[in-house]
Design a protein around this motif. Sequence first.
Motif, PDB file in Angstrom:
ATOM      1  N   ASP A   1     -36.757   8.244 -36.424  1.00 27.52           N
ATOM      2  CA  ASP A   1     -37.985   7.588 -36.884  1.00 27.52           C
ATOM      3  C   ASP A   1     -38.998   8.596 -37.433  1.00 27.52           C
ATOM      4  O   ASP A   1     -39.794   8.255 -38.309  1.00 27.52           O
ATOM      5  N   LYS A   2     -38.980   9.817 -36.925  1.00 27.66           N
ATOM      6  CA  LYS A   2     -39.914  10.850 -37.373  1.00 27.66           C
ATOM      7  C   LYS A   2     -39.349  11.683 -38.526  1.00 27.66           C
ATOM      8  O   LYS A   2     -40.081  12.170 -39.365  1.00 27.66           O
ATOM      9  N   ASN A   3     -38.035  11.877 -38.521  1.00 30.90           N
ATOM     10  CA  ASN A   3     -37.388  12.739 -39.503  1.00 30.90           C
ATOM     11  C   ASN A   3     -36.545  11.871 -40.438  1.00 30.90           C
ATOM     12  O   ASN A   3     -35.648  11.166 -40.000  1.00 30.90           O
ATOM     13  N   ARG A   4     -36.805  11.932 -41.712  1.00 42.06           N
ATOM     14  CA  ARG A   4     -36.111  11.086 -42.686  1.00 42.06           C
ATOM     15  C   ARG A   4     -34.841  11.725 -43.234  1.00 42.06           C
ATOM     16  O   ARG A   4     -34.213  11.179 -44.130  1.00 42.06           O
ATOM     17  N   ASP A   5     -34.464  12.866 -42.728  1.00 45.51           N
ATOM     18  CA  ASP A   5     -33.237  13.512 -43.171  1.00 45.51           C
ATOM     19  C   ASP A   5     -32.035  12.657 -42.746  1.00 45.51           C
ATOM     20  O   ASP A   5     -32.046  12.029 -41.688  1.00 45.51           O
ATOM     21  N   GLY A   6     -31.007  12.645 -43.560  1.00 43.37           N
ATOM     22  CA  GLY A   6     -29.836  11.827 -43.257  1.00 43.37           C
ATOM     23  C   GLY A   6     -29.069  12.291 -42.036  1.00 43.37           C
ATOM     24  O   GLY A   6     -28.345  11.518 -41.415  1.00 43.37           O
ATOM     25  N   ARG A   7     -29.236  13.551 -41.662  1.00 39.94           N
ATOM     26  CA  ARG A   7     -28.521  14.094 -40.505  1.00 39.94           C
ATOM     27  C   ARG A   7     -29.341  14.051 -39.227  1.00 39.94           C
ATOM     28  O   ARG A   7     -28.920  14.568 -38.202  1.00 39.94           O
ATOM     29  N   ALA A   8     -30.508  13.442 -39.262  1.00 42.04           N
ATOM     30  CA  ALA A   8     -31.399  13.442 -38.103  1.00 42.04           C
ATOM     31  C   ALA A   8     -30.805  12.664 -36.930  1.00 42.04           C
ATOM     32  O   ALA A   8     -30.953  13.070 -35.776  1.00 42.04           O
ATOM     33  N   ALA A   9     -30.137  11.555 -37.233  1.00 41.93           N
ATOM     34  CA  ALA A   9     -29.556  10.758 -36.137  1.00 41.93           C
ATOM     35  C   ALA A   9     -28.483  11.551 -35.407  1.00 41.93           C
ATOM     36  O   ALA A   9     -28.420  11.543 -34.164  1.00 41.93           O
ATOM     37  N   GLU A  10     -27.639  12.241 -36.161  1.00 40.84           N
ATOM     38  CA  GLU A  10     -26.586  13.053 -35.547  1.00 40.84           C
ATOM     39  C   GLU A  10     -27.188  14.201 -34.726  1.00 40.84           C
ATOM     40  O   GLU A  10     -26.739  14.485 -33.613  1.00 40.84           O
ATOM     41  N   ALA A  11     -28.220  14.830 -35.262  1.00 40.21           N
ATOM     42  CA  ALA A  11     -28.884  15.918 -34.548  1.00 40.21           C
ATOM     43  C   ALA A  11     -29.550  15.409 -33.271  1.00 40.21           C
ATOM     44  O   ALA A  11     -29.506  16.075 -32.228  1.00 40.21           O
ATOM     45  N   PHE A  12     -30.141  14.229 -33.342  1.00 40.75           N
ATOM     46  CA  PHE A  12     -30.789  13.656 -32.162  1.00 40.75           C
ATOM     47  C   PHE A  12     -29.773  13.355 -31.068  1.00 40.75           C
ATOM     48  O   PHE A  12     -30.026  13.608 -29.886  1.00 40.75           O
ATOM     49  N   VAL A  13     -28.616  12.843 -31.464  1.00 42.58           N
ATOM     50  CA  VAL A  13     -27.561  12.562 -30.481  1.00 42.58           C
ATOM     51  C   VAL A  13     -27.100  13.866 -29.826  1.00 42.58           C
ATOM     52  O   VAL A  13     -26.894  13.922 -28.603  1.00 42.58           O
ATOM     53  N   ARG A  14     -26.961  14.919 -30.607  1.00 48.10           N
ATOM     54  CA  ARG A  14     -26.548  16.208 -30.038  1.00 48.10           C
ATOM     55  C   ARG A  14     -27.602  16.766 -29.080  1.00 48.10           C
ATOM     56  O   ARG A  14     -27.260  17.341 -28.045  1.00 48.10           O
ATOM     57  N   VAL A  15     -28.862  16.599 -29.419  1.00 42.04           N
ATOM     58  CA  VAL A  15     -29.929  17.063 -28.535  1.00 42.04           C
ATOM     59  C   VAL A  15     -29.895  16.291 -27.225  1.00 42.04           C
ATOM     60  O   VAL A  15     -30.036  16.871 -26.142  1.00 42.04           O
ATOM     61  N   GLU A  16     -29.672  14.993 -27.289  1.00 46.03           N
ATOM     62  CA  GLU A  16     -29.579  14.183 -26.059  1.00 46.03           C
ATOM     63  C   GLU A  16     -28.392  14.606 -25.202  1.00 46.03           C
ATOM     64  O   GLU A  16     -28.503  14.697 -23.981  1.00 46.03           O
ATOM     65  N   GLU A  17     -27.240  14.842 -25.850  1.00 42.52           N
ATOM     66  CA  GLU A  17     -26.060  15.269 -25.094  1.00 42.52           C
ATOM     67  C   GLU A  17     -26.305  16.614 -24.411  1.00 42.52           C
ATOM     68  O   GLU A  17     -25.935  16.807 -23.249  1.00 42.52           O
ATOM     69  N   ALA A  18     -26.911  17.547 -25.128  1.00 44.88           N
ATOM     70  CA  ALA A  18     -27.187  18.866 -24.555  1.00 44.88           C
ATOM     71  C   ALA A  18     -28.169  18.760 -23.394  1.00 44.88           C
ATOM     72  O   ALA A  18     -27.985  19.407 -22.356  1.00 44.88           O
ATOM     73  N   ALA A  19     -29.192  17.935 -23.549  1.00 42.10           N
ATOM     74  CA  ALA A  19     -30.176  17.786 -22.473  1.00 42.10           C
ATOM     75  C   ALA A  19     -29.548  17.138 -21.246  1.00 42.10           C
ATOM     76  O   ALA A  19     -29.847  17.532 -20.116  1.00 42.10           O
ATOM     77  N   SER A  20     -28.682  16.153 -21.457  1.00 41.24           N
ATOM     78  CA  SER A  20     -28.044  15.520 -20.299  1.00 41.24           C
ATOM     79  C   SER A  20     -27.096  16.488 -19.600  1.00 41.24           C
ATOM     80  O   SER A  20     -26.992  16.498 -18.371  1.00 41.24           O
ATOM     81  N   LEU A  21     -26.420  17.331 -20.371  1.00 43.41           N
ATOM     82  CA  LEU A  21     -25.509  18.313 -19.779  1.00 43.41           C
ATOM     83  C   LEU A  21     -26.272  19.384 -19.022  1.00 43.41           C
ATOM     84  O   LEU A  21     -25.923  19.732 -17.889  1.00 43.41           O
ATOM     85  N   LEU A  22     -27.337  19.898 -19.622  1.00 49.59           N
ATOM     86  CA  LEU A  22     -28.097  20.971 -18.981  1.00 49.59           C
ATOM     87  C   LEU A  22     -28.985  20.467 -17.852  1.00 49.59           C
ATOM     88  O   LEU A  22     -29.349  21.226 -16.965  1.00 49.59           O
ATOM     89  N   GLY A  23     -29.326  19.193 -17.872  1.00 49.57           N
ATOM     90  CA  GLY A  23     -30.179  18.639 -16.827  1.00 49.57           C
ATOM     91  C   GLY A  23     -29.458  18.427 -15.512  1.00 49.57           C
ATOM     92  O   GLY A  23     -30.055  18.511 -14.445  1.00 49.57           O
ATOM     93  N   ASP A  24     -28.164  18.161 -15.563  1.00 53.69           N
ATOM     94  CA  ASP A  24     -27.380  17.925 -14.353  1.00 53.69           C
ATOM     95  C   ASP A  24     -26.719  19.236 -13.929  1.00 53.69           C
ATOM     96  O   ASP A  24     -25.959  19.833 -14.690  1.00 53.69           O
TER      97      ASP A  24
END
Length: 126
Positions: free
Chosen positions: A43-66
């Motif tokens: 919603d903030k970033n209009r780049d076409g790859r933003a959704a993929e990057a956001f998913v990767r950030v979520e995966e990394a945060a969930s992995l590093l958080g546990d």
Amino acid sequence: NFEWTIGPIRIFKYQLGPFTFFRPNAKDVKNAYRSRAKLTHPDKNRDGRAAEAFVRVEEAASLLGDDTQRDEYDQQRKLARIAQRAAIMKMINFVVSIIRTRCHGWFGSFEICWVPLQRPSLFWAV
């Protein structure tokens, strides 16, 4: 939560480091996730790859958080590094054995010989 330092390392006349490595705690991971999520949210970033990057950030945060998942990931990376080093050493030993068999007895105990490769100016020292 740990921290260790390597260095300074001297290579020829250059000095590198010191390098400090640390394992961030849950608070640091949470802060980094929030700042990166703001940058990569579709919603903030209009780049076409933003959704993929956001998913990767979520995966990394969930992995590093546990902690258990993080320890498991660290162990997998450590085993991968050990396997990679073993493969490299195996290849080096193989090349050295070929060089030694080709050069056996040519120069006595001083084992330097020319190995015919693509460029004939290459010399190998063992």
